[in-house]
Design a protein around this motif. Structure first.
Motif, PDB file in Angstrom:
ATOM      1  N   GLY A  90       0.804  -1.121  -0.068  1.00  0.00           N
ATOM      2  CA  GLY A  90      -0.135   0.290   0.129  1.00  0.00           C
ATOM      3  C   GLY A  90       0.942   1.192   0.158  1.00  0.00           C
ATOM      4  N   GLU A  91       0.502   2.350   0.311  1.00  0.00           N
ATOM      5  CA  GLU A  91       1.049   3.269   0.024  1.00  0.00           C
ATOM      6  C   GLU A  91       0.431   4.643   1.287  1.00  0.00           C
ATOM      7  N   GLY A  92       0.961   5.210   1.600  1.00  0.00           N
ATOM      8  CA  GLY A  92       0.407   6.440   2.659  1.00  0.00           C
ATOM      9  C   GLY A  92       1.048   7.413   2.616  1.00  0.00           C
ATOM     10  N   LEU A  93       0.792   8.480   1.899  1.00  0.00           N
ATOM     11  CA  LEU A  93       1.865  10.238   2.096  1.00  0.00           C
ATOM     12  C   LEU A  93       1.594  10.881   2.991  1.00  0.00           C
ATOM     13  N   ARG A  94       0.944  10.337   3.939  1.00  0.00           N
ATOM     14  CA  ARG A  94       1.067  11.195   5.105  1.00  0.00           C
ATOM     15  C   ARG A  94       0.528  10.721   6.458  1.00  0.00           C
ATOM     16  N   LEU A  95       0.773  10.985   7.637  1.00  0.00           N
ATOM     17  CA  LEU A  95      -0.082   9.488   8.693  1.00  0.00           C
ATOM     18  C   LEU A  95      -1.234   9.799   9.112  1.00  0.00           C
ATOM     19  N   ARG A  96      -1.800   9.023   9.382  1.00  0.00           N
ATOM     20  CA  ARG A  96      -3.339   9.068   9.787  1.00  0.00           C
ATOM     21  C   ARG A  96      -3.315   9.989  11.220  1.00  0.00           C
ATOM     22  N   GLU A  97      -4.290  10.685  11.547  1.00  0.00           N
ATOM     23  CA  GLU A  97      -4.361  11.112  12.028  1.00  0.00           C
ATOM     24  C   GLU A  97      -6.138  11.186  13.232  1.00  0.00           C
ATOM     25  N   GLN A  98      -5.697  11.693  13.923  1.00  0.00           N
ATOM     26  CA  GLN A  98      -7.490  12.740  14.586  1.00  0.00           C
ATOM     27  C   GLN A  98      -7.755  13.322  15.656  1.00  0.00           C
ATOM     28  N   ASP A  99      -8.335  13.992  15.069  1.00  0.00           N
ATOM     29  CA  ASP A  99      -8.563  15.574  15.655  1.00  0.00           C
ATOM     30  C   ASP A  99      -7.554  16.630  16.108  1.00  0.00           C
ATOM     31  N   GLY A 100      -6.336  16.342  14.863  1.00  0.00           N
ATOM     32  CA  GLY A 100      -5.274  17.517  14.307  1.00  0.00           C
ATOM     33  C   GLY A 100      -4.168  16.346  15.364  1.00  0.00           C
ATOM     34  N   GLN A 101      -4.077  15.154  15.639  1.00  0.00           N
ATOM     35  CA  GLN A 101      -2.977  14.715  16.946  1.00  0.00           C
ATOM     36  C   GLN A 101      -3.058  13.120  15.572  1.00  0.00           C
ATOM     37  N   LEU A 102      -1.708  13.275  15.615  1.00  0.00           N
ATOM     38  CA  LEU A 102      -1.055  12.089  15.109  1.00  0.00           C
ATOM     39  C   LEU A 102      -1.857  10.478  15.743  1.00  0.00           C
ATOM     40  N   LEU A 103      -2.373   9.751  15.147  1.00  0.00           N
ATOM     41  CA  LEU A 103      -2.855   8.562  15.646  1.00  0.00           C
ATOM     42  C   LEU A 103      -0.888   7.616  16.087  1.00  0.00           C
ATOM     43  N   ASP A 104      -1.555   7.217  17.338  1.00  0.00           N
ATOM     44  CA  ASP A 104      -0.186   6.485  18.587  1.00  0.00           C
ATOM     45  C   ASP A 104      -0.989   5.408  18.343  1.00  0.00           C
ATOM     46  N   THR A 105      -2.797   4.863  18.277  1.00  0.00           N
ATOM     47  CA  THR A 105      -2.662   3.197  19.051  1.00  0.00           C
ATOM     48  C   THR A 105      -3.111   2.840  17.283  1.00  0.00           C
TER      49      THR A 105
END
Length: 438
Positions: A58-73
């Protein structure tokens, strides 16, 4: 007697190394790194030992976020796909190497050259999963910012792909001619720098299932990576629809291979199947993940709550659910989802985490190796798919049981190859020459 429309069909397998997600168990002590090359080496060499068609990234050009914060879970971050596959080309001999690459944010001259380079250096084993990316938060990474509307993305992707094919075909035994294009999307004059590969050029994959995506696949793709990898009837309806669209586009009805994404859970005996399924699901949805998923639905931080307690009593935010955590709940109405979750919790007496587990989309097959082999064989011989793109629920060991236990069962049924008969990805998949070579 029920007619078997494809009595000699065999199951094709790819392995989908997903990267960013919470479906791969990453907190267990047996889980490996998602970044180290040793993990990719172990998965790829196991797939090749199991005579898989391809290793698919797969490809991810940007890290996933939630409410403006990077997901760490969730699992976050991954190396560039073509770089990874180039490294794997040096330690594998037959396995196809498929890179997901974006047609919205790349440029044809550069991407066509990099894919052709992978194809030549691997001896004709490269594939390109063409994606267009549907969100502005990824677009913000790029110079132009923003993103294209849905129809424009497919318009650009079709022109991008046509231009890439022209570039690949512009190198012949006698010359390397220039390719020119002057359009709303591209104004270029390109002379190729890489010769054609053993398979002509990379195999084209596509994953969209909207009407526009299906039309794009029927016109352009050679393999479809579909989401219909759990239930037979929706998968067969999708496959029938693609066959009809292929004919309408002037192509043979068997001109595409359909490989749904799926997950396979194996247990030694029937009595252990449900226990194994439950273990996998509960490892995928940890307490922290459940609170994060609930926070996505409610639109606020709920990490202070007890995941094994009740659902939040307050109302959700009024906005729609954000797409920055993936497409599963993209744009859904928060109030409607919360109402569904509360109804489920009340009806079954479930905790927050149990609701998150119950409402997480399940996908795939579970059973003994013999049970799963029977079901996969039924799928390909009744036209629901040509095989599956398997996401291991754990890496790097997640393919071990499939290779050691499931594939021998398939081979006993005559529904899986016993050796590679070709050297290129196109040959593994049984595909005709590239569309531009006919």
């Amino acid at each position: 007697m029920t007619e078997v429309p494809f009595p000699d069909a065999q199951v094709h397998f790819g392995v989908f190394f997903q990267g960013v997600n919470h479906h791969t168990i990453w907190t267990d002590s047996a889980s490996g790194s998602q970044i180290d090359f040793e993990t990719f080496r172990r998965v790829a060499t196991t797939a090749e030992r199991g005579l898989f068609d391809a290793f698919f990234l797969g490809e991810g050009l940007r890290l996933r976020e939630q409410d403006g914060q990077l997901l760490d879970t969730d699992i976050a971050g991954r190396p560039d796909a073509i770089t990874q596959l180039a490294a794997l080309a040096g330690i594998t001999d037959r396995l196809g190497l498929v890179a997901t690459q974006n047609a919205t944010y790349n440029e044809p001259a550069d991407l066509a050259r990099r894919l052709a380079s992978l194809d030549v250096l691997s001896g004709g084993r490269a594939g390109w999963n063409v994606v267009t990316t549907d969100n502005a938060w990824t677009g913000a990474n790029f110079r132009r910012g923003g993103f294209l509307e849905h129809a424009q993305r497919y318009e650009r992707a079709a022109e991008f792909l046509a231009l890439a094919r022209e570039i690949w075909d512009a190198w012949s035994e006698t010359e390397a001619r220039a390719v020119e294009r002057d359009s709303a999307q591209f104004r270029v004059r390109i002379t190729p720098t890489v010769p054609r590969s053993a398979q002509g050029h990379p195999v084209i994959f596509q994953a969209g299932v909207s009407p526009a995506g299906r039309d794009f696949a029927a016109a352009q793709a050679e393999v479809i990576f579909s989401p219909f990898g759990t239930h037979f009837e929706p998968a067969r309806e999708f496959a029938d629809d693609i066959r009809a669209r292929l004919v309408a586009a002037g192509r043979p009805a068997d001109d595409i291979r359909i490989l749904p994404g799926t997950q396979i859970v194996l247990a030694e005996n029937t009595a252990e199947v449900e226990e194994k399924k439950r273990w996998v699901l509960e490892q995928q949805i940890t307490g922290a993940t459940a609170l994060s998923l609930a926070g996505q639905v409610w639109g606020r931080d709920l990490s202070h709550l007890d995941p094994d307690g009740p659902l939040p009593s307050e109302d959700p935010e009024a906005s729609a659910i954000s797409s920055t955590r993936g497409a599963q709940r993209d744009g859904q109405d928060r109030a409607a989802v919360v109402a569904q979750w509360r109804s489920l919790a009340d009806a079954k007496g479930l905790t927050l985490r149990q609701v998150a587990v119950e409402t997480t989309a399940r996908f795939g097959f579970a059973g003994t190796p013999g049970q799963v082999a029977d079901e996969l064989t039924r799928w390909v011989r009744h036209g629901a798919s040509h095989g599956f793109n398997i996401t291991p629920y754990q890496v790097p060991t997640g393919l071990d049981e499939i290779v050691e236990l499931l594939i021998p069962e398939l081979q006993d049924r005559g529904s899986y190859r016993t050796a590679y008969t070709g050297t290129t990805l196109r040959e593994h998949l049984g595909l005709r020459p590239p569309l531009s070579h006919r």
